[in-house]
Design a protein around this motif. Structure first.
Motif, PDB file in Angstrom:
ATOM      1  N   GLY A   2       1.070  -0.636  -0.338  1.00  0.00           N
ATOM      2  CA  GLY A   2       0.074  -0.054  -0.274  1.00  0.00           C
ATOM      3  C   GLY A   2       0.566   1.295  -0.187  1.00  0.00           C
ATOM      4  N   SER A  17      -5.359   1.157  -2.508  1.00  0.00           N
ATOM      5  CA  SER A  17      -5.610  -0.526  -1.707  1.00  0.00           C
ATOM      6  C   SER A  17      -4.609  -0.581  -0.671  1.00  0.00           C
ATOM      7  CB  SER A  17      -6.564  -1.837  -2.639  1.00  0.00           C
ATOM      8  OG  SER A  17      -6.640  -2.511  -1.873  1.00  0.00           O
ATOM      9  N   SER A  19      -4.902  -3.693   0.458  1.00  0.00           N
ATOM     10  CA  SER A  19      -5.325  -5.626   0.650  1.00  0.00           C
ATOM     11  C   SER A  19      -5.640  -6.480   1.374  1.00  0.00           C
ATOM     12  CB  SER A  19      -3.749  -5.370  -0.165  1.00  0.00           C
ATOM     13  OG  SER A  19      -3.410  -5.499  -1.505  1.00  0.00           O
ATOM     14  N   ASP A  21      -8.139  -6.930   4.861  1.00  0.00           N
ATOM     15  CA  ASP A  21      -8.696  -8.835   4.513  1.00  0.00           C
ATOM     16  C   ASP A  21      -9.559  -9.200   5.839  1.00  0.00           C
ATOM     17  OD1 ASP A  21     -10.681 -10.869   3.590  1.00  0.00           O
ATOM     18  OD2 ASP A  21      -9.229 -12.329   3.277  1.00  0.00           O
ATOM     19  N   THR A  81     -14.117  -0.407   1.604  1.00  0.00           N
ATOM     20  CA  THR A  81     -12.285  -0.103   0.438  1.00  0.00           C
ATOM     21  C   THR A  81     -11.837  -0.770   0.993  1.00  0.00           C
ATOM     22  OG1 THR A  81     -12.395   2.225   0.136  1.00  0.00           O
ATOM     23  CG2 THR A  81     -14.483   0.972  -1.176  1.00  0.00           C
ATOM     24  N   SER A  83      -9.149   0.989   1.617  1.00  0.00           N
ATOM     25  CA  SER A  83      -8.583   2.158   1.491  1.00  0.00           C
ATOM     26  C   SER A  83      -8.267   3.151   2.252  1.00  0.00           C
ATOM     27  CB  SER A  83      -8.747   1.875  -0.107  1.00  0.00           C
ATOM     28  OG  SER A  83      -9.812   2.505  -0.854  1.00  0.00           O
ATOM     29  N   THR A 320      -1.471  -3.667   9.829  1.00  0.00           N
ATOM     30  CA  THR A 320      -0.991  -2.970   8.557  1.00  0.00           C
ATOM     31  C   THR A 320       0.160  -2.165   8.356  1.00  0.00           C
ATOM     32  OG1 THR A 320      -1.438  -3.538   6.018  1.00  0.00           O
ATOM     33  CG2 THR A 320      -2.683  -2.314   7.274  1.00  0.00           C
TER      34      THR A 320
END
Length: 336
Positions: A2, A17, A19, A21, A81, A83, A320
């Motif tokens: 990202g 994004s 990414s 989950d 989203t 993001s 993240t």
């Protein structure tokens, strides 16, 4: 991961994004848990942890003091989203360079002139225009609408007539800008890869004879389209050799419409001079030009950690990490 690099140009970039989950439950929450600052900018966590706004650190002490309220950058997370977007809220600091008309070849009017800007090899090219007979372009119109006012080599009436401080247009009084005379200005820097864009142009006005006011009508062109069309009238012009500065085309000048542009740099400025009443004996000299260009700044890097929660009633969490670079010098490389 990202990671993302943006130019030091006003605008909103992304979405990018991360990414993340959330599994079968989806992403239920996304908040910033840590962030870093960089020299000259101090971040503040806002909007429940979904935004970080970086404010200008005027005293460079790494602390956001009470008076430091000018935002420069903003990162915003979007949980649905997974993001983020990144906004550049200020233009890069500008450089001002005087145009040296003394280097222009003497001996009469010329189709175009290109006085040097500073000492680094850059120039500003002026191409004279005669605005007569056809409606002028407006915002959103193509730049090709100005072709009707540029007779080119078919006549010398639109030629630029320079002296050591500035220039006029030959058609009327050659040393002056008379009614409906104008020019196109473009910036040229051999050190630039790609488009040569600039951010503004200033000059001084000297009245001739009984001229006491002049209207400068101007157009800003970027990527082939007129993005700004406006005018400004300067009244009470002094007589003699006295000068009045015209700063409307300076984006840092209070009230300048250029400060509202979505993109702080552009490809060309067109302008013309207009007079009221009996225009036959009215004119001004335009002198002491300065071009305004984006400055070369240090690259910036902001690092972030975000917590990702899934959509379960008892959420599971993960983290993240990602970084955003602001490309201050146009080199395109931030992360090492």
């Amino acid at each position: 991961m990202g990671d993302f690099t943006v130019p030091f140009t006003k605008g909103t970039y992304g979405p990018v994004s991360l990414s993340v989950d959330g599994g079968s439950d989806g992403v239920g929450g996304l908040v910033i848990t840590t962030f870093t600052n960089d020299t000259g900018y101090v971040g503040a966590l806002e909007s429940g942890g979904t935004q970080v706004t970086y404010y200008i650190d005027a005293d460079l002490d790494g602390i956001r003091d009470a008076g430091e309220t000018s935002p420069a950058f903003r990162l915003t997370l979007d949980a649905p989203t997974g993001s983020y977007s990144f906004e550049v809220l200020v233009a890069a600091p500008f450089i001002r360079e005087s145009l040296n008309f003394e280097t222009i070849r003497a001996g009469g009017p010329q189709e175009t002139i290109s006085p040097p800007a500073g000492t680094g090899g850059a120039t500003v090219t002026f191409d004279g225009l005669l605005f007569t007979g056809v409606a002028v372009p407006d915002e959103g119109d193509p730049e090709s609408g100005f072709d009707a006012f540029n007779p080119g080599l078919t006549t010398d009436r639109d030629d630029a007539n320079p002296d050591s401080l500035g220039f006029g247009i030959k058609d009327g009084q050659a040393s002056q800008f008379n009614h409906d005379e104008g020019t196109k200005a473009t910036y040229n820097d051999p050190a630039t890869v790609g488009a040569d864009e600039f951010a503004g142009l200033t000059f001084d006005i000297q009245a001739v004879g009984n001229t006491r006011s002049v209207t400068i009508e101007y157009w800003i062109v970027d990527d082939g389209l007129v993005v700004l069309h406006d005018s400004a009238t300067v009244n009470n012009l002094p007589s003699g050799n006295n000068l009045v500065g015209f700063d409307v085309l300076d984006p840092t000048f209070a009230g300048s419409p250029l400060a509202t542009l979505a993109d702080s740099t552009f490809d060309a400025i067109y302008f013309r001079t207009l007079y009221d009443g009996n225009v036959s004996n009215k004119g001004v000299r335009l002198l002491n030009f300065e071009v305004i260009t984006p400055g070369e700044n240090e690259d910036l890097q902001f690092d972030f950690t975000a917590r990702v929660d899934d959509g379960d009633s008892v959420p599971d969490s993960a983290t993240t990490s990602f970084s955003v670079g602001v490309d201050g010098n146009g080199g395109g490389v931030i992360f090492t």
